[in-house]
Enzyme design. Structure first.
Site, PDB file in Angstrom:
ATOM      1  N   VAL A 148      -1.298  17.841 113.286  1.00  0.00           N
ATOM      2  CA  VAL A 148      -2.172  17.861 114.452  1.00  0.00           C
ATOM      3  C   VAL A 148      -3.534  17.283 114.083  1.00  0.00           C
ATOM      4  O   VAL A 148      -3.999  17.429 112.957  1.00  0.00           O
ATOM      5  CB  VAL A 148      -2.308  19.292 115.032  1.00  0.00           C
ATOM      6  CG1 VAL A 148      -2.994  20.226 114.059  1.00  0.00           C
ATOM      7  CG2 VAL A 148      -3.018  19.289 116.366  1.00  0.00           C
ATOM      8  N   CYS A 149      -4.160  16.606 115.047  1.00  0.00           N
ATOM      9  CA  CYS A 149      -5.536  16.131 114.911  1.00  0.00           C
ATOM     10  C   CYS A 149      -6.224  16.374 116.257  1.00  0.00           C
ATOM     11  O   CYS A 149      -5.821  17.245 117.008  1.00  0.00           O
ATOM     12  CB  CYS A 149      -5.586  14.660 114.496  1.00  0.00           C
ATOM     13  SG  CYS A 149      -4.956  13.511 115.736  1.00  0.00           S
ATOM     14  N   ARG A 150      -7.230  15.613 116.568  1.00  0.00           N
ATOM     15  CA  ARG A 150      -7.943  15.819 117.828  1.00  0.00           C
ATOM     16  C   ARG A 150      -7.094  15.395 119.025  1.00  0.00           C
ATOM     17  O   ARG A 150      -6.974  16.126 119.997  1.00  0.00           O
ATOM     18  CB  ARG A 150      -9.270  15.051 117.817  1.00  0.00           C
ATOM     19  CG  ARG A 150     -10.065  15.202 119.093  1.00  0.00           C
ATOM     20  CD  ARG A 150     -11.408  14.466 119.005  1.00  0.00           C
ATOM     21  NE  ARG A 150     -12.078  14.505 120.288  1.00  0.00           N
ATOM     22  CZ  ARG A 150     -11.916  13.594 121.248  1.00  0.00           C
ATOM     23  NH1 ARG A 150     -11.104  12.572 121.074  1.00  0.00           N
ATOM     24  NH2 ARG A 150     -12.560  13.703 122.387  1.00  0.00           N
TER      25      ARG A 150
ATOM     26  N   MET B  27      -5.488  18.671 119.430  1.00  0.00           N
ATOM     27  CA  MET B  27      -6.294  19.836 119.778  1.00  0.00           C
ATOM     28  C   MET B  27      -6.889  19.729 121.179  1.00  0.00           C
ATOM     29  O   MET B  27      -7.210  20.745 121.789  1.00  0.00           O
ATOM     30  CB  MET B  27      -7.391  20.053 118.736  1.00  0.00           C
ATOM     31  CG  MET B  27      -6.851  20.478 117.373  1.00  0.00           C
ATOM     32  SD  MET B  27      -5.834  21.982 117.399  1.00  0.00           S
ATOM     33  CE  MET B  27      -7.086  23.215 117.766  1.00  0.00           C
TER      34      MET B  27
END
Length: 99
Positions: free
Chosen positions: A62-64, A90
Protein backbone atom coordinates in the site's frame (compact mmCIF):
# COMPACT_ATOMS: atom_id res chain seq x y z
CA UNK A 1 -0.38 -7.67 -11.32
CA UNK A 2 -2.71 -8.85 -8.59
CA UNK A 3 -4.88 -6.14 -7.02
CA UNK A 4 -7.24 -5.83 -4.07
CA UNK A 5 -9.57 -2.99 -3.13
CA UNK A 6 -9.34 -1.31 0.24
CA UNK A 7 -12.83 -2.57 1.06
CA UNK A 8 -11.79 -6.17 0.33
CA UNK A 9 -8.63 -5.74 2.40
CA UNK A 10 -10.55 -4.23 5.32
CA UNK A 11 -13.10 -7.06 5.21
CA UNK A 12 -10.30 -9.63 5.37
CA UNK A 13 -8.67 -7.83 8.33
CA UNK A 14 -12.01 -7.55 10.14
CA UNK A 15 -12.68 -11.26 9.60
CA UNK A 16 -9.52 -11.98 11.58
CA UNK A 17 -7.12 -12.90 8.78
CA UNK A 18 -3.47 -12.29 9.63
CA UNK A 19 -2.25 -10.39 6.58
CA UNK A 20 1.24 -9.15 5.78
CA UNK A 21 0.67 -5.53 4.77
CA UNK A 22 3.65 -3.41 3.72
CA UNK A 23 3.35 0.37 3.56
CA UNK A 24 5.84 1.77 0.99
CA UNK A 25 5.20 5.47 1.69
CA UNK A 26 7.82 7.81 3.11
CA UNK A 27 8.25 8.24 6.88
CA UNK A 28 6.45 11.60 7.00
CA UNK A 29 3.42 10.07 5.26
CA UNK A 30 3.37 7.04 7.56
CA UNK A 31 3.49 9.34 10.59
CA UNK A 32 -0.05 10.46 9.67
CA UNK A 33 -1.31 6.89 10.08
CA UNK A 34 -1.02 3.36 8.77
CA UNK A 35 -3.30 0.37 8.30
CA UNK A 36 -3.29 -1.52 11.63
CA UNK A 37 -0.63 -4.22 11.63
CA UNK A 38 1.21 -2.91 8.56
CA UNK A 39 4.98 -2.69 8.47
CA UNK A 40 6.85 0.21 6.93
CA UNK A 41 9.39 -0.31 4.15
CA UNK A 42 9.78 2.86 2.04
CA UNK A 43 9.71 2.32 -1.72
CA UNK A 44 13.35 3.38 -2.01
CA UNK A 45 14.37 0.50 0.29
CA UNK A 46 12.32 -2.27 -1.37
CA UNK A 47 15.13 -3.49 -3.65
CA UNK A 48 17.66 -3.63 -0.79
CA UNK A 49 15.19 -5.30 1.56
CA UNK A 50 13.61 -7.76 -0.89
CA UNK A 51 15.35 -10.58 0.98
CA UNK A 52 13.09 -9.89 3.97
CA UNK A 53 10.06 -11.10 2.00
CA UNK A 54 9.30 -14.82 2.26
CA UNK A 55 8.45 -16.30 -1.14
CA UNK A 56 5.95 -18.70 0.48
CA UNK A 57 3.90 -15.88 2.07
CA UNK A 58 1.49 -13.42 0.44
CA UNK A 59 2.01 -9.67 0.94
CA UNK A 60 -0.23 -6.65 0.35
CA UNK A 61 1.51 -3.42 -0.65
CA UNK A 62 0.00 0.00 0.00
CA UNK A 63 1.03 3.61 -0.62
CA UNK A 64 -0.89 6.88 -0.88
CA UNK A 65 -2.76 6.19 -4.13
CA UNK A 66 -1.59 2.80 -5.42
CA UNK A 67 1.06 4.01 -7.89
CA UNK A 68 4.22 3.50 -5.82
CA UNK A 69 2.94 0.25 -4.35
CA UNK A 70 2.21 -0.84 -7.91
CA UNK A 71 5.86 -0.31 -8.86
CA UNK A 72 6.97 -2.20 -5.74
CA UNK A 73 4.50 -4.99 -6.55
CA UNK A 74 5.91 -5.38 -10.07
CA UNK A 75 9.48 -5.45 -8.75
CA UNK A 76 8.76 -8.02 -6.03
CA UNK A 77 6.71 -10.20 -8.38
CA UNK A 78 9.76 -10.35 -10.65
CA UNK A 79 11.70 -11.62 -7.61
CA UNK A 80 9.20 -14.47 -7.15
CA UNK A 81 7.31 -12.91 -4.22
CA UNK A 82 3.52 -13.30 -3.90
CA UNK A 83 2.42 -9.65 -3.75
CA UNK A 84 -0.87 -7.83 -4.28
CA UNK A 85 -1.27 -4.10 -4.85
CA UNK A 86 -3.86 -2.26 -2.74
CA UNK A 87 -5.84 -0.20 -5.28
CA UNK A 88 -6.37 3.42 -4.35
CA UNK A 89 -3.99 3.16 -1.40
CA UNK A 90 -4.44 5.14 1.76
CA UNK A 91 -6.64 7.69 -0.02
CA UNK A 92 -9.28 4.99 -0.46
CA UNK A 93 -8.56 3.48 2.97
CA UNK A 94 -9.26 6.85 4.58
CA UNK A 95 -12.32 7.43 2.41
CA UNK A 96 -10.83 10.39 0.54
CA UNK A 97 -11.56 8.91 -2.90
CA UNK A 98 -13.99 6.32 -4.20
CA UNK A 99 -12.75 2.77 -4.67
Amino acid sequence: MKKITTDELQNRIESGEQLRIVDVREADEVAAGMIPGAIHIPLGEIADRAGEFESSQPYYLVCRSGARSGRATEFLQAQGIDVTNVEGGMLNWNGETQA
